[in-house]
Write a protein that holds these residues in place. Sequence first.
Motif, mmCIF file in Angstrom:
data_model
loop_
_atom_site.group_PDB
_atom_site.id
_atom_site.type_symbol
_atom_site.label_atom_id
_atom_site.label_comp_id
_atom_site.label_asym_id
_atom_site.label_seq_id
_atom_site.Cartn_x
_atom_site.Cartn_y
_atom_site.Cartn_z
ATOM 1 N N ALA A 71 -23.107 -0.947 37.537
ATOM 2 C CA ALA A 71 -21.851 -1.325 38.196
ATOM 3 C C ALA A 71 -20.693 -0.575 37.544
ATOM 4 N N ALA A 72 -19.678 -0.269 38.341
ATOM 5 C CA ALA A 72 -18.525 0.504 37.865
ATOM 6 C C ALA A 72 -17.479 -0.403 37.228
ATOM 7 N N LEU A 73 -17.033 -0.034 36.032
ATOM 8 C CA LEU A 73 -16.001 -0.800 35.332
ATOM 9 C C LEU A 73 -14.587 -0.380 35.721
ATOM 10 N N MET A 74 -14.447 0.760 36.421
ATOM 11 C CA MET A 74 -13.129 1.193 36.877
ATOM 12 C C MET A 74 -13.271 1.984 38.167
ATOM 13 N N GLY A 75 -12.364 1.703 39.091
ATOM 14 C CA GLY A 75 -12.285 2.451 40.339
ATOM 15 C C GLY A 75 -10.871 2.940 40.558
ATOM 16 N N ASP A 76 -10.578 3.355 41.778
ATOM 17 C CA ASP A 76 -9.291 3.980 42.061
ATOM 18 C C ASP A 76 -8.098 3.052 41.847
ATOM 19 N N LEU A 77 -8.198 1.784 42.208
ATOM 20 C CA LEU A 77 -7.042 0.893 42.079
ATOM 21 C C LEU A 77 -6.672 0.642 40.621
ATOM 22 N N ILE A 78 -7.661 0.399 39.788
ATOM 23 C CA ILE A 78 -7.392 0.182 38.364
ATOM 24 C C ILE A 78 -6.910 1.479 37.714
ATOM 25 N N ALA A 79 -7.488 2.608 38.111
ATOM 26 C CA ALA A 79 -7.059 3.894 37.556
ATOM 27 C C ALA A 79 -5.612 4.210 37.962
ATOM 28 N N LYS A 80 -5.246 3.893 39.191
ATOM 29 C CA LYS A 80 -3.854 4.105 39.625
ATOM 30 C C LYS A 80 -2.898 3.237 38.809
ATOM 31 N N SER A 81 -3.328 2.029 38.464
ATOM 32 C CA SER A 81 -2.530 1.164 37.600
ATOM 33 C C SER A 81 -2.344 1.806 36.231
ATOM 34 N N ALA A 82 -3.405 2.422 35.710
ATOM 35 C CA ALA A 82 -3.324 3.105 34.414
ATOM 36 C C ALA A 82 -2.308 4.248 34.465
ATOM 37 N N VAL A 83 -2.323 5.016 35.541
ATOM 38 C CA VAL A 83 -1.366 6.117 35.697
ATOM 39 C C VAL A 83 0.056 5.562 35.757
ATOM 40 N N LYS A 84 0.255 4.522 36.546
ATOM 41 C CA LYS A 84 1.579 3.893 36.684
ATOM 42 C C LYS A 84 2.096 3.409 35.334
ATOM 43 N N ASN A 85 1.192 2.929 34.482
ATOM 44 C CA ASN A 85 1.576 2.394 33.182
ATOM 45 C C ASN A 85 1.473 3.417 32.055
ATOM 46 N N GLU A 86 1.299 4.693 32.421
ATOM 47 C CA GLU A 86 1.385 5.847 31.521
ATOM 48 C C GLU A 86 0.298 5.919 30.451
ATOM 49 N N TRP A 87 -0.897 5.412 30.736
ATOM 50 C CA TRP A 87 -2.011 5.576 29.806
ATOM 51 C C TRP A 87 -2.393 7.048 29.742
ATOM 52 N N GLU A 88 -2.834 7.493 28.565
ATOM 53 C CA GLU A 88 -3.263 8.887 28.385
ATOM 54 C C GLU A 88 -4.659 9.097 28.951
ATOM 55 N N GLY A 89 -5.523 8.098 28.748
ATOM 56 C CA GLY A 89 -6.893 8.244 29.222
ATOM 57 C C GLY A 89 -7.710 6.991 29.010
ATOM 58 N N VAL A 90 -8.932 7.046 29.557
ATOM 59 C CA VAL A 90 -9.888 5.955 29.469
ATOM 60 C C VAL A 90 -11.257 6.560 29.186
ATOM 61 N N ILE A 91 -11.956 5.996 28.211
ATOM 62 C CA ILE A 91 -13.330 6.396 27.912
ATOM 63 C C ILE A 91 -14.201 5.171 28.118
ATOM 64 N N ILE A 92 -15.180 5.289 29.015
ATOM 65 C CA ILE A 92 -16.002 4.143 29.376
ATOM 66 C C ILE A 92 -17.468 4.430 29.091
ATOM 67 N N HIS A 93 -18.053 3.626 28.222
ATOM 68 C CA HIS A 93 -19.499 3.698 27.993
ATOM 69 C C HIS A 93 -20.143 2.852 29.089
ATOM 70 N N GLY A 94 -20.088 3.396 30.292
ATOM 71 C CA GLY A 94 -20.535 2.751 31.513
ATOM 72 C C GLY A 94 -20.122 3.636 32.686
ATOM 73 N N CYS A 95 -19.990 3.048 33.859
ATOM 74 C CA CYS A 95 -19.731 3.826 35.075
ATOM 75 C C CYS A 95 -18.342 3.593 35.665
ATOM 76 N N VAL A 96 -17.969 4.538 36.541
ATOM 77 C CA VAL A 96 -16.765 4.462 37.356
ATOM 78 C C VAL A 96 -17.179 4.602 38.816
ATOM 79 N N ARG A 97 -16.202 4.427 39.713
ATOM 80 C CA ARG A 97 -16.439 4.643 41.139
ATOM 81 C C ARG A 97 -15.183 5.246 41.759
ATOM 82 N N ASP A 98 -15.243 5.599 43.018
ATOM 83 C CA ASP A 98 -14.121 6.250 43.720
ATOM 84 C C ASP A 98 -13.784 7.586 43.069
ATOM 85 N N THR A 99 -14.809 8.357 42.742
ATOM 86 C CA THR A 99 -14.593 9.579 41.961
ATOM 87 C C THR A 99 -13.752 10.627 42.687
#
Length: 160
Positions: A71-99
């Motif tokens: 299962a994906a721990l991050m998709g487009d909506l959560i990633a867009k939130s990260a961009v809006k909140n100025e995060w530099e990056g995310v490293i996930i020992h797991g999966c993503v979706r909406d690539t």
Amino acid sequence: MFESTCDLYDRFEATARVADAVFRDYGRRHRFSGEAVTAKCFEDNSRVKELLATPGKGKVLVVDGGGSLRAALMGDLIAKSAVKNEWEGVIIHGCVRDTGVLATLDLGIKALGAIPRKTVRNGEGQTGLAISFAGIRVAPGDRIFADEDGVLVLDPSEAP
């Protein structure tokens, strides 16, 4: 100017922690660095969503997802939130979706793989603790450096 993980390794060989070569790039930004913020969760992205909705300038969220490929721990909506909140990056020992969308976002994203299945949200998981995966240990406040060659971690006192 971003110092490459290779150059950092050469400078800090005795103390640098280098992740195993298991991560793929999913965001538009392939080079990123910052202060580690940690989360540990298994097939529940509640903590990931919460953290990435907070200010993240100069920070990298490091997620121990237990290496789950189900299962994906991050998709487009959560990633867009990260961009809006100025995060530099995310490293996930797991999966993503909406690539397809992730690839367009100005965010560093490294994960093991991609899968269309989303996680459940039961409010489970922990934040602010030392985590270990892919041959590295990451504690809150460590300095994370990521680029096309991989992920490198330094203690805050060593970081350039």
